[in-house]
Scaffold this active site. Structure first.
Site, PDB file in Angstrom:
ATOM      1  N   ASP A 168       0.868  -1.178   0.000  1.00 19.92           N
ATOM      2  CA  ASP A 168       0.000   0.000   0.000  1.00 19.92           C
ATOM      3  C   ASP A 168       0.901   1.224   0.000  1.00 19.92           C
ATOM      4  O   ASP A 168       2.087   1.117   0.329  1.00 19.92           O
ATOM      5  CB  ASP A 168      -0.927   0.012   1.222  1.00 19.92           C
ATOM      6  CG  ASP A 168      -2.233   0.761   0.973  1.00 19.92           C
ATOM      7  OD1 ASP A 168      -2.168   1.926   0.539  1.00 19.92           O
ATOM      8  OD2 ASP A 168      -3.316   0.195   1.203  1.00 19.92           O
ATOM      9  N   ASP A 218     -10.432   0.131  -4.099  1.00 17.54           N
ATOM     10  CA  ASP A 218     -11.245   1.213  -4.641  1.00 17.54           C
ATOM     11  C   ASP A 218     -11.700   0.804  -6.046  1.00 17.54           C
ATOM     12  O   ASP A 218     -10.859   0.474  -6.889  1.00 17.54           O
ATOM     13  CB  ASP A 218     -10.411   2.489  -4.706  1.00 17.54           C
ATOM     14  CG  ASP A 218     -11.243   3.719  -5.053  1.00 17.54           C
ATOM     15  OD1 ASP A 218     -12.173   3.600  -5.878  1.00 17.54           O
ATOM     16  OD2 ASP A 218     -10.951   4.803  -4.517  1.00 17.54           O
ATOM     17  N   TYR A 234     -12.459  -2.339   7.397  1.00 20.18           N
ATOM     18  CA  TYR A 234     -13.406  -1.758   6.448  1.00 20.18           C
ATOM     19  C   TYR A 234     -14.472  -2.769   6.024  1.00 20.18           C
ATOM     20  O   TYR A 234     -15.623  -2.405   5.799  1.00 20.18           O
ATOM     21  CB  TYR A 234     -12.659  -1.207   5.231  1.00 20.18           C
ATOM     22  CG  TYR A 234     -11.695  -0.115   5.618  1.00 20.18           C
ATOM     23  CD1 TYR A 234     -12.166   1.082   6.159  1.00 20.18           C
ATOM     24  CD2 TYR A 234     -10.325  -0.279   5.489  1.00 20.18           C
ATOM     25  CE1 TYR A 234     -11.295   2.080   6.553  1.00 20.18           C
ATOM     26  CE2 TYR A 234      -9.440   0.715   5.880  1.00 20.18           C
ATOM     27  CZ  TYR A 234      -9.931   1.890   6.409  1.00 20.18           C
ATOM     28  OH  TYR A 234      -9.064   2.873   6.805  1.00 20.18           O
ATOM     29  N   GLU A 235     -14.096  -4.037   5.940  1.00 17.34           N
ATOM     30  CA  GLU A 235     -15.090  -5.047   5.593  1.00 17.34           C
ATOM     31  C   GLU A 235     -16.208  -5.074   6.623  1.00 17.34           C
ATOM     32  O   GLU A 235     -17.387  -5.188   6.277  1.00 17.34           O
ATOM     33  CB  GLU A 235     -14.449  -6.428   5.489  1.00 17.34           C
ATOM     34  CG  GLU A 235     -15.453  -7.524   5.187  1.00 17.34           C
ATOM     35  CD  GLU A 235     -14.816  -8.885   4.983  1.00 17.34           C
ATOM     36  OE1 GLU A 235     -15.565  -9.833   4.692  1.00 17.34           O
ATOM     37  OE2 GLU A 235     -13.584  -9.001   5.101  1.00 17.34           O
TER      38      GLU A 235
END
Length: 252
Positions: free
Chosen positions: A76, A125, A201-202
């Protein structure tokens, strides 16, 4: 009290399992570890698995715990987010986990041909405005081919119906082998230990009542890849760091 960004950046710079090479730092500069991850970092010949767009790195850490006979590298550009997984794995003494802070657009600079066995794309994204930015586009598939083993595995786990639908069309257009596909992972027959690892986030998407979609497919080395020419309905909701950013209802 939690650490601020500068403190996290300082930690990351000192961690032995973190490699920081943003685009601005590696332009036309060779990466010494390319082709040498097995012998010079992991010290074994176990399969290497990448998580691209890892966020906090929870998925990579979870996989690393679950599969000590595989090597995992989380990728990332957001160092302050990666700090969470990097710190957890360091404190746990995990030797099969590494973190690479860089732009995914130059991912092929860091791995040699056939060096990687699998790729995980977890809640990427969907990049609804521009196909070449989507991590499942043929633009990125060509990049993955440069370092993924022949018929290497790619996993997509997403809340985005747009990303899921686009990826299905891309797979169909190129007749890529699909091993499993579902529009509702947690009500399918494949909720195994691997797929049940949930990122921060999930859990947000699940709490909002969104279905989690999953595709597992293989990427052959041969064949010219064709970008699908279809209109896809945009996701109607706004999620963390994502928006339609457009008044359009569909996109290619």
């Amino acid at each position: 009290m939690g650490k601020n960004k500068l403190e996290k950046f300082a930690d990351m710079a000192s961690y032995p399992h973190v490699f920081e090479y943003p685009y601005s730092a590696v332009d036309n500069v060779p990466f010494d570890m390319k082709g040498k991850w097995h012998q010079e970092f992991f010290g074994n010949d176990h399969p290497i698995v990448l998580e691209l767009g890892c966020g906090r790195g929870e998925y990579t850490v979870g996989l690393g715990r679950m599969f000590p006979d595989k090597n995992f590298i989380a990728v990332d550009i957001k160092g302050s987010r990666m700090w969470t997984g990097a710190t957890e794995s360091l404190q746990a003494g995990m030797k099969n986990v590494a973190f690479l802070r860089t732009n995914i657009e130059i991912i092929e600079r860091f791995f040699a041909a056939g060096e990687v066995s699998e790729i995980w794309l977890t809640f990427s994204d969907p990049q609804m405005k521009k196909a070449t930015k989507r991590l499942t586009s043929t633009y990125f598939m060509e990049r993955y081919r440069k370092f993924l083993k022949p018929d290497g595995i790619i996993h997509l786990k997403t809340d985005s119906n747009f990303m899921f639908t686009y990826t299905k069309y891309m797979i169909e257009a190129n007749q890529l082998p699909v091993e499993f596909i579902t529009e509702d992972l947690y009500h399918s027959d494949l909720v195994d230990d691997i797929l049940s690892i949930k990122t921060y986030y999930e859990q947000q998407w699940l709490d909002r009542g969104l279905n989690i979609k999953y595709i597992k497919f293989r990427l052959p080395q041969e064949g010219v890849l064709q970008e699908p020419d279809v209109e896809i309905e945009l996701d109607p909701y706004r999620s963390y760091n994502r928006s339609k950013r457009s008044g359009l209802q569909t996109s290619k």
